[in-house]
Scaffold this active site. Structure first.
Site, PDB file in Angstrom:
ATOM      1  N   ASP A  15       0.928  -1.053  -0.206  1.00 39.87           N
ATOM      2  CA  ASP A  15       0.095  -0.031   0.059  1.00 39.87           C
ATOM      3  C   ASP A  15       0.880   1.136  -0.055  1.00 39.87           C
ATOM      4  OD1 ASP A  15      -2.104  -1.341   0.251  1.00 39.87           O
ATOM      5  OD2 ASP A  15      -3.342  -0.883   1.869  1.00 39.87           O
ATOM      6  N   ASP A  16       0.169   2.585  -0.246  1.00 36.50           N
ATOM      7  CA  ASP A  16       0.527   3.240  -0.659  1.00 36.50           C
ATOM      8  C   ASP A  16       2.151   3.769  -1.374  1.00 36.50           C
ATOM      9  OD1 ASP A  16      -1.607   3.614   1.694  1.00 36.50           O
ATOM     10  OD2 ASP A  16       0.125   3.953   3.158  1.00 36.50           O
ATOM     11  N   HIS A  33      -5.693   2.539  -4.149  1.00 35.95           N
ATOM     12  CA  HIS A  33      -5.163   3.267  -3.389  1.00 35.95           C
ATOM     13  C   HIS A  33      -6.427   4.539  -2.609  1.00 35.95           C
ATOM     14  CE1 HIS A  33      -4.793   1.747   0.871  1.00 35.95           C
ATOM     15  NE2 HIS A  33      -3.937   2.465   1.063  1.00 35.95           N
ATOM     16  N   HIS A  73      -5.731   8.931  -0.204  1.00 35.37           N
ATOM     17  CA  HIS A  73      -5.834   8.522   0.935  1.00 35.37           C
ATOM     18  C   HIS A  73      -7.201   8.474   2.204  1.00 35.37           C
ATOM     19  CE1 HIS A  73      -4.445   5.821   3.971  1.00 35.37           C
ATOM     20  NE2 HIS A  73      -3.841   4.697   3.154  1.00 35.37           N
ATOM     21  N   HIS A 120       3.405  -2.103   3.492  1.00 32.08           N
ATOM     22  CA  HIS A 120       3.746  -1.398   2.944  1.00 32.08           C
ATOM     23  C   HIS A 120       5.182  -0.559   2.792  1.00 32.08           C
ATOM     24  CE1 HIS A 120       0.589  -0.713   5.857  1.00 32.08           C
ATOM     25  NE2 HIS A 120      -0.112   0.308   5.053  1.00 32.08           N
TER      26      HIS A 120
END
Length: 409
Positions: A69-70, A120, A124, A215
């Protein structure tokens, strides 16, 4: 005359004839069974995969999905791709649109090496606290960036913090063709920043069909990936993408996935068909009432830096937000005030204007009959007395408003 010898002869004859009759009957039964049609072999069971997935049930074999993620990160994500390639493993990268826009080359490399790219959101936020327009903006902008980089739309997305509800899940699937992907193995890499604990969490909790959360924006996480992959591979697991897990569960076979593992550049094995041109989703008011259960909080470095602000009017709010540091909607931009007319210059010969200032009030006088306050001197520890000034007239104070975090505003 019947003798004992005759009895033995008859007994021997009967003993020889009876087994032969049984053998003949058995042969007849076998012939009859061969003439009957055989029951067809049942195919492998097929599992229907929903629009919201935390773990894929019914995967035919020991397969897991490692999700990041991210990112993408300009320095860390390429290191992750190097590790995956060296170990013949695949990953799924849920990217932020603003990061993906700056590193489209990383997206192209990831897909060329067999990994998958998912959404995603752009920045965020917690989607359950945004208006329909903001949700559409966050998702559509990221989808467009991925399509520009790869030439096709993504088929999976992950809501930030795992915060979602049934209305969001349905509308995202119906309008964008993307399943909402959560996880069943949370390594908590964002919290402890300990590579050994990241590997331990995956090793302890992973099982067939698991979706593992890490992540690719933390160096300590990247330091754990090689050991994590090798540890699970030693237990017989193969790392595939999320869409691969879904395709195997829905088809009941891993043939296409194995073929794609031999040909990393092939098209993704499964997933929903994306809509051609998604229109603005019609999010309904039941966002507020219908929440998805058991959503675990996903924490990132960005969440720690965010400053909570009140939700915008009309935003969809989920009760009991799944994050200890919830992200909230940004306040609406206020309209720009009209410009004031330009002041004319004052002539040099203009007379000075004298402004008289109001006189200051007299200082309060001590009232001899005022209450006496006793206090203890910090040095002498002797009690002293002092007179208090007269209190001003009572005034009405505005009430204090407390939010859920006991913050006064």
């Amino acid at each position: 005359m019947f003798s004992f010898r005759h009895f033995l002869s008859i007994l021997a004859l009967v003993t020889a004839l009876v087994p032969a009759a049984y053998r003949a009957e058995a042969v007849t039964q076998n012939q009859n069974q061969e003439l009957q049609p055989r029951e067809e072999q049942k195919p492998a069971p097929v599992t229907a995969v929903g629009k919201r997935v935390a773990r894929v049930e019914g995967v035919p074999g020991k397969y897991v999905a490692l999700t990041f993620d991210d990112g993408p990160s300009a320095t860390l994500t390429p290191r992750v791709l190097d590790i995956l390639k060296a170990n013949n493993a695949r990953g799924t990268f849920f990217v932020l649109g603003r990061n993906a826009a700056a590193h489209k080359d990383i997206l192209r490399r990831a897909e060329a090496e067999g990994s998958e790219i998912g959404v995603h959101t752009w920045s965020h936020p917690q989607l359950t606290r945004l208006s329909a327009e903001r949700v559409h903006d966050e998702i559509s902008r990221t989808v467009n960036v991925i399509e520009q980089a790869l030439g096709h739309k993504p088929v999976v997305m992950r809501p930030p913090y795992g915060a979602s509800n049934a209305t969001l899940v349905n509308n995202i699937f119906d309008n964008y063709g993307m399943r909402s992907i959560l996880w069943d193995v949370d390594t908590l890499d964002w919290k402890h920043h300990n590579p050994a604990r990241t590997v331990e969490a995956a090793d302890k909790h992973a099982r067939s069909g698991s979706i593992i959360l890490v992540h690719d924006i933390h160096a300590t996480t990247v330091d754990a990936i090689d050991s994590l992959v090798k540890t699970l591979q030693a237990k017989g697991y193969t790392f595939v993408t999320v869409s691969d897990l879904i395709q195997m569960a829905e088809s009941g076979t891993d043939a296409l996935v194995l073929q794609r593992l031999r040909n990393p550049g092939a098209a993704l094995a499964g997933g929903a068909t994306p809509a051609a041109a998604p229109a603005l989703p019609q999010f309904e008011d039941d966002m507020i009432a219908e929440a998805v259960e058991d959503d675990e909080p996903e924490q990132t470095a960005m969440a720690a830096a965010s400053v909570p602000t009140p939700a915008a009017p009309g935003a969809a709010v989920i009760s009991g937000a799944p994050s200890s540091k919830p992200a909230v909607a940004e306040p609406a931009t206020l309209p720009t005030a009209p410009a004031l007319p330009e002041a004319k210059p004052i002539a040099a010969a203009a007379k000075k204007i004298q402004v008289s200032l109001p006189s200051l009030p007299e200082p309060p006088t001590l009232i001899k009959t005022a209450p006496v306050q006793r206090r203890e001197d910090s040095l002498t520890h002797k009690a002293t007395e002092q007179e208090l000034p007269a209190l001003p007239p009572a005034c009405e104070l505005p009430p204090l408003f407390l939010d859920n975090d006991n913050m006064v505003y």
